[in-house]
Motif scaffolding. Structure first.
Motif, PDB file in Angstrom:
ATOM      1  N   LEU A 107       1.216  -1.084  -0.324  1.00  0.00           N
ATOM      2  CA  LEU A 107      -0.142  -0.446   0.178  1.00  0.00           C
ATOM      3  C   LEU A 107       0.719   0.731  -0.648  1.00  0.00           C
ATOM      4  N   ARG A 108       2.257   1.224   0.820  1.00  0.00           N
ATOM      5  CA  ARG A 108       2.735   2.409   1.015  1.00  0.00           C
ATOM      6  C   ARG A 108       3.361   2.759  -0.510  1.00  0.00           C
TER       7      ARG A 108
ATOM      8  N   LYS B  57       2.025   1.810  -3.263  1.00  0.00           N
ATOM      9  CA  LYS B  57       1.171   2.489  -3.867  1.00  0.00           C
ATOM     10  C   LYS B  57       1.528   3.816  -3.784  1.00  0.00           C
ATOM     11  N   ALA B  58       1.498   4.736  -2.651  1.00  0.00           N
ATOM     12  CA  ALA B  58       0.706   5.775  -2.770  1.00  0.00           C
ATOM     13  C   ALA B  58       2.567   7.038  -3.014  1.00  0.00           C
TER      14      ALA B  58
ATOM     15  N   LYS C 164       1.751   6.744  -6.982  1.00  0.00           N
ATOM     16  CA  LYS C 164       1.112   7.653  -7.348  1.00  0.00           C
ATOM     17  C   LYS C 164       1.491   8.973  -7.029  1.00  0.00           C
ATOM     18  N   ASN C 165       1.513   9.135  -6.235  1.00  0.00           N
ATOM     19  CA  ASN C 165       1.950  10.363  -5.728  1.00  0.00           C
ATOM     20  C   ASN C 165       3.124  10.853  -4.295  1.00  0.00           C
TER      21      ASN C 165
ATOM     22  N   ALA D  73       2.677  10.692   0.403  1.00  0.00           N
ATOM     23  CA  ALA D  73       3.132   9.462   0.368  1.00  0.00           C
ATOM     24  C   ALA D  73       4.249  10.412   1.594  1.00  0.00           C
TER      25      ALA D  73
END
Ligand SMILES: Nc1ncnc2c1ncn2[C@@H]1O[C@H](COP(=O)(O)OP(=O)(O)O)[C@@H](O)[C@H]1O
Ligand SMILES: [Mg+2]
Lengths: 498, 349
Positions: free
Chosen positions: B218-219, B221-222, B225-226, B230
């Motif tokens: 998840l981290r 992914k963050a 994405k940005n 993050a």
């Protein structure tokens, strides 16, 4: 050239940037356009210079109606614009930049161009070397180059959007002398600014914008007070500060100096105490954001010390600040605060930072639903954050704040929000203060600053006032300071106190 | 919702049709009978147990690199350096095998250690690209490209220099290792190693779980994405990028190790065989989704193997598979662009 604007309208989504502007600008004059950030000044100028098309309305030049489709089109009609943010200059030689965009031959006559460049530069006493590279120029020199280029292209109307931001005092004086000279030669000049002083000094007439409307105009001699009132006046609704008596210092800055792109801040010292709210007021780009970043460890001071409680944290990273109970909420919610593409639940999982390897989805779901309820967010845990409305995104940012925080730093916490959300957000922030947190926030809304702050720091072009008790401030006085008026009184008052 | 889903399927279908159409045009331009060519590819891929096994042999490295690339893509990184990471994996594996082949250690231990060395080699090369990005400000695409050249130069130098065959150095690579040091294969003639296949399948499942269900995923992914948001949410951004590089490098190195230990049994000049670039295409075509990536990789492997016969049978170049793969990716991406335009976002200013 005479320019007449008739009922110009432009909306961006739900924002009415220009709500029916009508304005007549006579030739050979310097027309000032005054207004706070977001008043719609740049939008109107971009319409006039062909960067954007209006939704409706007419532009009439020397009596005939024109439609300006593109910047090149505008130049052809003699309208040149100097932008607020100088467009990124490629690393070209000055002469190449000068020639760039000129219509005509494939192979420009560099020698002729160089000669004309030198003549023009000499005429205005600009000290520019045509063989130097553009990226070595200061903002003021780039501006001079841009003016020469537009003149060379044959501009008869010159638009300058906030030209005095980021240039030195001598450069500013030279700029003003140049503009006066050009106006005398018959050129029409439109000078956009939020600085009262500049407008009063230079312009032969002023139009004041507020929230997309032209709310008034004035001619010399100007009365500062009435200009300020036109710029800022709103229906004031004070709810009185319910400040708790402040406790010990949470954040303290001692002699902090900062350098940003076009700005230097010198020697700022102040303290934020437990339970206290400090407002940072000023036009955008006057230094508030940089200072707030420094309070978060996101910008590093070039000198001075930053302390959190008893600890010197100068030079540490934001994550180190976070561990000591600091939270920073940026203005650009979707760009800097939230991650578009992730769900609300994902955000709570990220910010909680719980250990283990696998995500406990069930627990995350509960946590998310719980916070969503508490913070009254209109959305479900599985929704993506970008689907939330602005107000709900801001609530989301608040909901992501950790339980125990000592310092909350906010940039424009209620910008673009409706009244209900604004009140709600401040009630939540007040709760944090009651629990002993200190709050430092930036707002362009003077009412908000006066209403919620205990003390206020005013910024003007990198100058920072000492903390002023909000009780002694009025919208007029604060507005004057933001526009660069009344600083001498402030300085002498500070001397008298010290 | 239902409407967008069906229109998505329609657009994806259109992409496939367009890709096949364009490839057919290429075939016609080359004066080859398209139908025969396609039939030949199909037969070449599933016509016999042997060729089907070859498809699986090709699937293994492709699956491994794709698994790795899914991690870097999730972190928002274009790990173009994947080719070099495969090569370094192969080099490190060969190096370890050469060092231990005469040691008298248990062969299975030697093979295991060589594979681990390959993983380390891939990770090292990937971390180099990551460090260039993080500390040197070099975009990972440029850094990766540069490192790819360095890796293949290093590989050639080893094959024609220090590790050359006694007597004459040759494009056919280093001296083959003793069969005892080969990863066991299904049958004697087959190059399909069941253990390699299992490792590759495990890899993709692992990556699927990692990205889907873990905090780390998840981290990542963050960050992808940005990175700004993050970071403000407390995610150590560059550290996550470095870890994702390292993980991808491990998978790429593993692919290189598999090529050495089970397919070629030696180091050859083009040891990465373009699997890195192919993996990038698979990941894009699969929409960066691990579950979709496995079948797409299988399809690509089948195209590759299926077109091997083309030069012999139809006198057509086997790069036809590449044409089809490339156009497929282009059209799928194009259709994504179309979809976004239809949805009213991402309109160019
Ligand atoms: N391209 C745009 N897209 C969306 N909103 C915009 C855009 N340009 C301006 N706005 C909005 O229109 C309003 C007026 O902006 P602007 O004309 O730049 O004001 P000013 O120059 O007076 O500070 C602001 O609320 C701003 O956010
Ligand atoms: Mg503006």
């Amino acid at each position: 050239m005479q320019i007449e604007l008739r009922d110009i309208r432009k909306t961006f989504g739900s924002v009415r940037a220009n709500a029916g502007i009508s304005l007549l600008i006579p030739p050979a004059s310097i027309q000032g356009i005054l207004g706070e950030n977001g008043a719609g000044k740049s939008t109107l100028m971009k319409i006039l210079s062909g960067f954007i098309l209006p939704d409706s309305g007419d532009i009439i030049m020397d009596g005939s109606r024109v439609v300006i489709h593109s910047p090149a089109d505008a130049i052809r009609r003699g309208v040149g614009m100097l932008h607020q943010d100088p467009l990124d200059f490629p690393p070209l030689k000055i002469l190449d930049d000068f020639i760039l965009g000129r219509r005509g031959a494939v192979f420009p006559d560099r020698r002729k161009a160089a000669r004309e460049f030198r003549q023009l530069a000499a005429q205005f006493d600009f000290d520019l070397d045509s063989e130097a590279y553009v990226d070595t120029l200061t903002v003021g020199e780039r501006q001079q180059l841009e003016i020469l280029r537009l003149l060379w292209f044959g501009a008869g109307v010159l638009i300058l959007d906030e030209p005095t931001t980021g240039i030195s005092q001598p450069q500013k004086e030279k700029l003003f002398a140049t503009l006066r000279k050009l106006a005398d030669q018959g050129m029409t000049i439109i000078f956009v600014s939020h600085k009262l002083e500049d407008v009063e000094l230079l312009c032969s007439r002023v139009a004041v914008f507020r929230q997309g409307e032209l709310v008034g105009s004035a001619e010399p001699p100007y009365e500062t007070k009435s200009l300020v009132r036109m710029m800022f006046s709103r229906d004031l609704a004070f709810t009185g500060r319910t400040s708790v008596p402040p406790g010990g210092p949470i954040l303290s800055l001692r002699g902090v100096s900062l350098e940003a792109l076009r700005l230097q801040i010198r020697d700022v010292s102040f303290e934020a105490r437990a339970g206290e709210v400090i407002g940072l007021a000023g036009m955008e780009g006057s230094g508030q954001s940089v200072l707030l970043s420094a309070c978060a460890g996101l910008a590093q001071p070039v000198s001075g010390r930053v302390r959190l409680g008893e600890n010197d944290v100068t030079g540490l990273s934001y994550h180190a600040f976070m561990k000591r109970g600091v939270a920073y909420l940026p203005a650009a919610r979707l760009e800097q605060g939230l991650v578009a593409g992730l769900s609300l639940a994902d955000h709570f999982i990220l910010s909680e930072g719980v250990g283990g390897i696998f995500i406990d989805r069930g627990r995350a779901q509960d946590l998310a639903s719980d916070r969503i309820r508490t913070y009254n967010i209109k959305g479900a845990p599985s929704h993506q954050v970008e689907s939330l409305s602005g107000g709900n995104q801001q609530r989301m940012l608040l909901a992501l704040l950790k339980e125990s925080l000592s310092l909350i730093l906010l940039e424009h916490p209620t910008r673009g929000l409706d009244i209900e959300s604004t009140l709600y957000i401040w009630s939540k922030l007040r709760e944090r203060c009651a629990q002993g947190a200190a709050i430092v926030f930036i707002s362009a809304d003077l009412d908000e600053v006066l209403q919620y702050s205990d003390r206020v720091l005013v910024f003007f072009s990198g100058r920072v006032s000492p903390p002023l008790p909000a009780e002694g401030l009025s919208v007029e006085k604060l507005g004057g300071l933001i526009g660069g008026k009344g600083w001498d009184v402030l300085a002498s008052a500070a001397v008298a106190h010290g | 919702m239902a409407k967008t889903r069906s229109s998505n399927a329609l657009l994806q279908g259109a992409a496939i049709v367009l890709a096949v159409l364009l490839t057919t045009l290429v075939l016609l331009a080359a004066k080859a009978p398209p139908f025969a060519a396609y039939a030949n590819i199909v037969l070449g891929a599933v016509g016999s147990w042997d060729v089907a096994a070859n498809v699986l042999v090709s699937w293994v490295p492709l699956l491994l690199v794709t698994a790795g690339l899914l991690i870097t893509f999730t972190a928002g990184l274009w790990n173009i350096g994947i080719e070099g990471q495969i090569t370094l994996g192969a080099i490190f594996t060969t190096w370890m095998l050469r060092g231990l082949q005469a040691s008298g250690l248990d062969p299975s231990l030697i093979i295991s250690m060589s594979i681990l060395a390959g993983m380390a080699g891939g990770a090292l090369w990937a971390l180099l690209a990551g460090a260039l990005k993080t500390f040197g400000g070099v975009n990972e695409i440029f850094g990766g490209l540069g490192l790819n050249f360095v890796a293949s130069a290093l590989n050639l130098w080893l094959i024609f220099g220090p590790w050359k065959r006694p007597g004459v150095a040759s494009m056919s690579g280093t001296v083959p290792f003793a069969p005892s040091l080969w990863l066991p294969t299904l049958t004697e003639q087959s190059r399909l190693s069941p253990s390699a296949l299992v490792i590759a399948l495990l890899a993709i499942v692992l990556v699927y779980l990692l990205l889907k269900g873990t905090y780390f995923g998840l981290r990542l992914k963050a960050v992808g994405k940005n990175p700004n948001s993050a970071y403000l949410l407390g995610v150590p951004t560059w550290q996550h990028m470095m870890i994702s590089f390292a993980l991808c490098g491990i998978f790429a190195g593993l692919a290189g190790a598999v090529q050495v230990t089970s397919v070629y049994h030696r180091l050859i000049p083009s040891i990465s065989s373009g699997y890195g670039y192919l993996g990038l295409m698979v990941a894009m075509l699969a929409g960066f989704n691990a579950a979709v990536a496995a079948p797409v990789a299988l399809f690509f492997a089948a195209l590759n193997v299926g077109s091997i016969q083309l030069p012999i049978v139809l006198r057509q170049d086997s790069s036809l598979a590449g044409v089809l793969q490339g156009t497929l990716v282009l059209f799928v991406l194009l259709m994504q662009g179309v979809r976004e335009r239809l949805a009213g976002k991402g309109l160019p200013q």
